[in-house]
Write an enzyme that holds these catalytic residues in place. Structure first.
Site, PDB file in Angstrom:
ATOM      1  CB  SER A  40      -0.819  -0.122   1.378  1.00 16.20           C
ATOM      2  OG  SER A  40      -1.339   1.249   1.434  1.00 16.20           O
ATOM      3  CE1 TYR A  51      -4.712  -2.284   4.617  1.00 13.16           C
ATOM      4  CE2 TYR A  51      -3.584  -0.017   3.680  1.00 13.16           C
ATOM      5  CZ  TYR A  51      -4.131  -1.375   3.577  1.00 13.16           C
ATOM      6  OH  TYR A  51      -4.120  -1.965   2.221  1.00 13.16           O
ATOM      7  CE  LYS A  85      -1.440  -4.131   2.806  1.00 16.14           C
ATOM      8  NZ  LYS A  85      -1.449  -5.040   2.104  1.00 16.14           N
TER       9      LYS A  85
END
Length: 273
Positions: free
Chosen positions: A130, A143, A147
């Site tokens: 991401s 998140y 990532k």
């Protein structure tokens, strides 16, 4: 460029937004694909084996079955992922644990199980990361952390097996998909923070990584993405200022007033002293 024709592909998260589009594109290019997802799907065109990727005991068996069906393995695409709000100022909870398990450890387990077949075929592995791996955003700490850790794992893997297996990381931005539902429900929409991009562009970037003559190290999905990656990596202080400015504008506009998880930030923004 190398052809997809006859390539044997294992795709995680095969039933998700990226997974469905990817499987169609891969098969259209002549690849043979087996998917892994939480629930099995009996599909003659794309068999999906049911596997809980967070279960250390289940992953090796599922990968062995997929490799047996394919007769070997040329390409592993680690696409499975989950999202959700997680402010960095709060202690880690089940949402955080799940994101670390799925976004990082599941990819690690699957890759480790697939490596013998990939080495034998001089294959490739692609990690779908991401933009937040290099340009983190507030209120989504789990998140971004998961990532960024995934990218670190890919870097370490490249040093260890790069003589025999190509290792690439693809960095999408925001694509409309159910992965954002829990964030939106918490009143933390990414509107005004991350520019949406079409799923077709992400699929095209993954296919570019899969078919390039030499496996590219990092693959952005848009021109803007290439710029953001460069800023995040080479001018992190500038990236911080841009994020802080965007966040201040959202807070001033009241975009996060209804989000309980943003209460601490709102309080500090309105009472800086």
């Amino acid at each position: 460029m190398t052809s997809l024709t006859g390539r044997r592909v294992l795709l995680t998260g095969a039933s998700g937004t990226f997974g469905r589009h990817l499987s169609v594109a891969l098969r259209a290019g002549g690849a043979r694909v087996v998917g892994l997802d939480l629930h099995a799907r009996d599909d003659n065109e794309l068999p999906v084996l049911g596997c809980d990727l967070t279960d250390p005991a289940a992953v090796p068996a599922a990968v062995r079955e997929a490799v047996a069906r394919l007769g070997g393995l040329d390409l592993l695409i680690n696409n499975a992922g989950v999202g959700g709000p997680a402010p960095a100022e709060l202690p880690p909870d089940e949402v955080v644990r799940q994101q670390l398990e799925v976004n990082l450890l599941a990819a690690w387990r699957t890759t480790a199980a697939a490596l013998p077949a990939l080495v034998a075929a001089r294959g490739r592995v692609i990690f779908v990361a991401s933009r937040m791996a290099v340009l983190p955003l507030p209120l989504a700490a789990a998140y971004g952390v998961s990532k960024r850790a995934l990218v670190a794992y890919a870097d370490a893997l490249r040093h260890e097996v790069g003589t025999h297996v190509g290792v690439s990381v693809v960095y999408p931005s925001m694509v409309a998909s159910p992965i954002h539902d829990s964030t939106a429900e918490a009143g933390l929409s990414l509107r005004g923070v991350s520019r949406p991009e079409p799923v077709e562009g992400v699929v095209a970037a993954i296919l570019r990584a899969a078919t390039a003559r030499r496996a590219p190290r990092d693959v952005a999905t848009t021109r803007r993405g290439r710029l953001e990656l460069a800023v995040g990596r080479h001018a992190p202080a500038l990236a911080d200022r841009l994020v802080r400015r965007t966040l201040a504008a959202r807070l001033a506009a009241g975009d996060l007033d209804a989000a309980p998880l943003a209460a601490g930030m709102l309080r500090r923004h309105r009472d800086p002293g």
